[in-house]
Design an enzyme around this catalytic site. Structure first.
Site, PDB file in Angstrom:
ATOM      1  N   ASP A 120       0.959  -1.175   0.053  1.00 32.08           N
ATOM      2  CA  ASP A 120       0.024   0.099   0.148  1.00 32.08           C
ATOM      3  C   ASP A 120       0.944   1.118  -0.081  1.00 32.08           C
ATOM      4  O   ASP A 120       1.602   1.424   0.983  1.00 32.08           O
ATOM      5  CB  ASP A 120      -1.108  -0.032   1.185  1.00 32.08           C
ATOM      6  CG  ASP A 120      -1.745   1.181   1.422  1.00 32.08           C
ATOM      7  OD1 ASP A 120      -1.853   2.069   0.494  1.00 32.08           O
ATOM      8  OD2 ASP A 120      -2.500   1.240   2.374  1.00 32.08           O
TER       9      ASP A 120
ATOM     10  N   ASN B 163       1.726   6.804  -9.642  1.00 36.36           N
ATOM     11  CA  ASN B 163       0.668   6.914 -10.533  1.00 36.36           C
ATOM     12  C   ASN B 163      -0.815   6.274  -9.895  1.00 36.36           C
ATOM     13  O   ASN B 163      -1.758   6.674 -10.392  1.00 36.36           O
ATOM     14  CB  ASN B 163       0.994   5.922 -11.575  1.00 36.36           C
ATOM     15  CG  ASN B 163      -0.296   5.797 -12.595  1.00 36.36           C
ATOM     16  OD1 ASN B 163      -0.766   6.638 -13.452  1.00 36.36           O
ATOM     17  ND2 ASN B 163      -0.898   4.425 -12.566  1.00 36.36           N
TER      18      ASN B 163
ATOM     19  N   TYR C 116     -11.056  14.311  -5.562  1.00 39.55           N
ATOM     20  CA  TYR C 116     -10.115  14.118  -6.521  1.00 39.55           C
ATOM     21  C   TYR C 116      -9.377  15.311  -7.218  1.00 39.55           C
ATOM     22  O   TYR C 116      -8.361  15.281  -7.133  1.00 39.55           O
ATOM     23  CB  TYR C 116     -10.848  13.314  -7.702  1.00 39.55           C
ATOM     24  CG  TYR C 116      -9.879  12.987  -8.923  1.00 39.55           C
ATOM     25  CD1 TYR C 116      -8.929  11.671  -8.781  1.00 39.55           C
ATOM     26  CD2 TYR C 116      -9.750  13.725  -9.861  1.00 39.55           C
ATOM     27  CE1 TYR C 116      -8.102  11.328  -9.891  1.00 39.55           C
ATOM     28  CE2 TYR C 116      -9.075  13.194 -11.108  1.00 39.55           C
ATOM     29  CZ  TYR C 116      -8.225  12.185 -11.033  1.00 39.55           C
ATOM     30  OH  TYR C 116      -7.622  11.758 -11.866  1.00 39.55           O
TER      31      TYR C 116
ATOM     32  N   LYS D 282      -5.372  15.997  -6.484  1.00 40.30           N
ATOM     33  CA  LYS D 282      -4.570  16.199  -7.682  1.00 40.30           C
ATOM     34  C   LYS D 282      -3.833  17.668  -7.668  1.00 40.30           C
ATOM     35  O   LYS D 282      -2.815  17.906  -8.243  1.00 40.30           O
ATOM     36  CB  LYS D 282      -5.463  16.036  -9.006  1.00 40.30           C
ATOM     37  CG  LYS D 282      -5.643  14.639  -9.249  1.00 40.30           C
ATOM     38  CD  LYS D 282      -4.641  13.664  -9.296  1.00 40.30           C
ATOM     39  CE  LYS D 282      -4.669  12.333  -9.881  1.00 40.30           C
ATOM     40  NZ  LYS D 282      -3.567  11.310  -9.537  1.00 40.30           N
TER      41      LYS D 282
ATOM     42  N   THR E 101      -9.067   5.092 -19.019  1.00 42.22           N
ATOM     43  CA  THR E 101      -8.596   4.153 -17.826  1.00 42.22           C
ATOM     44  C   THR E 101      -9.795   3.753 -17.216  1.00 42.22           C
ATOM     45  O   THR E 101     -11.194   4.315 -17.515  1.00 42.22           O
ATOM     46  CB  THR E 101      -7.860   5.053 -16.840  1.00 42.22           C
ATOM     47  OG1 THR E 101      -8.817   5.995 -16.292  1.00 42.22           O
ATOM     48  CG2 THR E 101      -6.637   5.772 -17.588  1.00 42.22           C
TER      49      THR E 101
END
Length: 302
Positions: free
Chosen positions: A73, A100, A171, A175, A205
């Site tokens: 992890d 990533n 998110y 980011k 993705t």
């Protein structure tokens, strides 16, 4: 292939699928020895019991490359340390870290739960910091021992982090944090022979093919602009010795397009030379906005 990264040792996190898998395969094709990290979770981060890291290692070995799997992890300090140790124990050193790993739990802000916020911030932002901290400790020790590395870190931000994205407050915040972390790391680690850059990729993705189904659809023929493999050439170059003069940058990459994100910059000030009264500032703000470029729209905004 050119052997651009021949014998360089590379860690790629979240490398079991999608963009991370493409990175791992691309580095191996250019001669790198790759640590393929993936804990093996579903799109929302829940456990699946799958072993995608081992599958990617098998792909690399079948193509004549060298790789090992790691399932730690990356958002756990102990796990991040084990990940770096996997590279050192398997290949004797570490040259490149590609952060990533991530997943999404999308909600509008008024519906976003605390656990959904915490989970996404943890895997993206802490999941970048923990491996970076562990790798940086190794590179600093090498530099202090007189073995200055030619090391590279490539982080993964997003257009959502640069501009915001409706329904992705957690998110987008994570980011954006990664972009900021990249700048700080570049400034701090350059003295140890480490460059740090980030990419903001757009590709198909598990995270994008459902949310942006029409945009991410595979074409019937011709160039597949949304293929994750389109992102990896830039990442491989950034991981090579050739990129030594590039650090603290965020690149947007999609299909055959590469651009440099400009980021926040200081705008021209209005200086009174003394403390403002609240009632004075309306015209000042109006003037500042009138003289500035219009901001880029938030993704998904009407």
């Amino acid at each position: 292939m050119t052997g651009l990264c021949k014998d360089r040792v590379v860690i790629v996190t979240g490398a079991g699928r999608g963009i991370g898998r493409a990175h791992a395969l691309a580095f191996a094709a250019e001669g790198a020895r790759v640590v393929v990290n993936d804990v093996g979770v579903a799109l929302d981060g829940s456990a699946t019991g799958e072993g995608p890291a081992a599958q990617v290692v098998a792909e690399i070995e079948k193509r004549g490359g060298v790789a090992v799997a790691n399932t730690d992890d990356v958002a756990d300090f102990g796990g991040a340390g084990n990940l770096v140790n996997t590279a050192l124990e398997s290949f004797g050193r570490l040259d490149v870290l590609v952060n990533n790993a991530g997943f999404v739990r999308d909600r509008m802000l008024v519906n976003l739960g605390e656990d959904e916020w915490d989970a996404v911030i943890r895997v993206h932002l802490k999941g970048h910091f923990a491996p970076l901290r562990s790798a940086a400790g190794y590179w600093r020790a090498e530099a202090k021992a007189g073995r200055v590395p030619s090391a590279r870190v490539i982080n993964t931000s997003s257009g959502a982090g640069l501009l915001g994205s409706v329904g992705q407050g957690n998110y987008s915040a994570a980011k954006a944090g990664i972009a900021g972390l990249t700048l700080v790391a570049a400034a701090e680690l350059g003295r140890y022979g480490v460059t740090v850059n980030a990419i903001a990729p757009s590709a198909r993705t598990r995270m994008t093919e459902e949310v942006f189904a029409e945009t991410m659809a595979r074409p019937d023929s011709g160039f597949d602009a949304m293929a994750p493999e389109n992102i990896s050439p830039l990442v491989v170059w950034l991981g090579s010795a050739e990129s030594a003069g590039v650090t603290g940058r965020v690149f947007e990459v999609e299909g055959g397009k590469v651009s440099l994100a400009q980021g926040w910059r200081h705008g021209p000030p209005v200086d009174k030379g003394a403390r403002w009264e609240p009632g004075e500032l309306g015209p000042v703000v109006e003037k500042l906005i009138a003289g500035a470029a219009e901001p880029e729209p938030v993704y998904g905004a009407n």
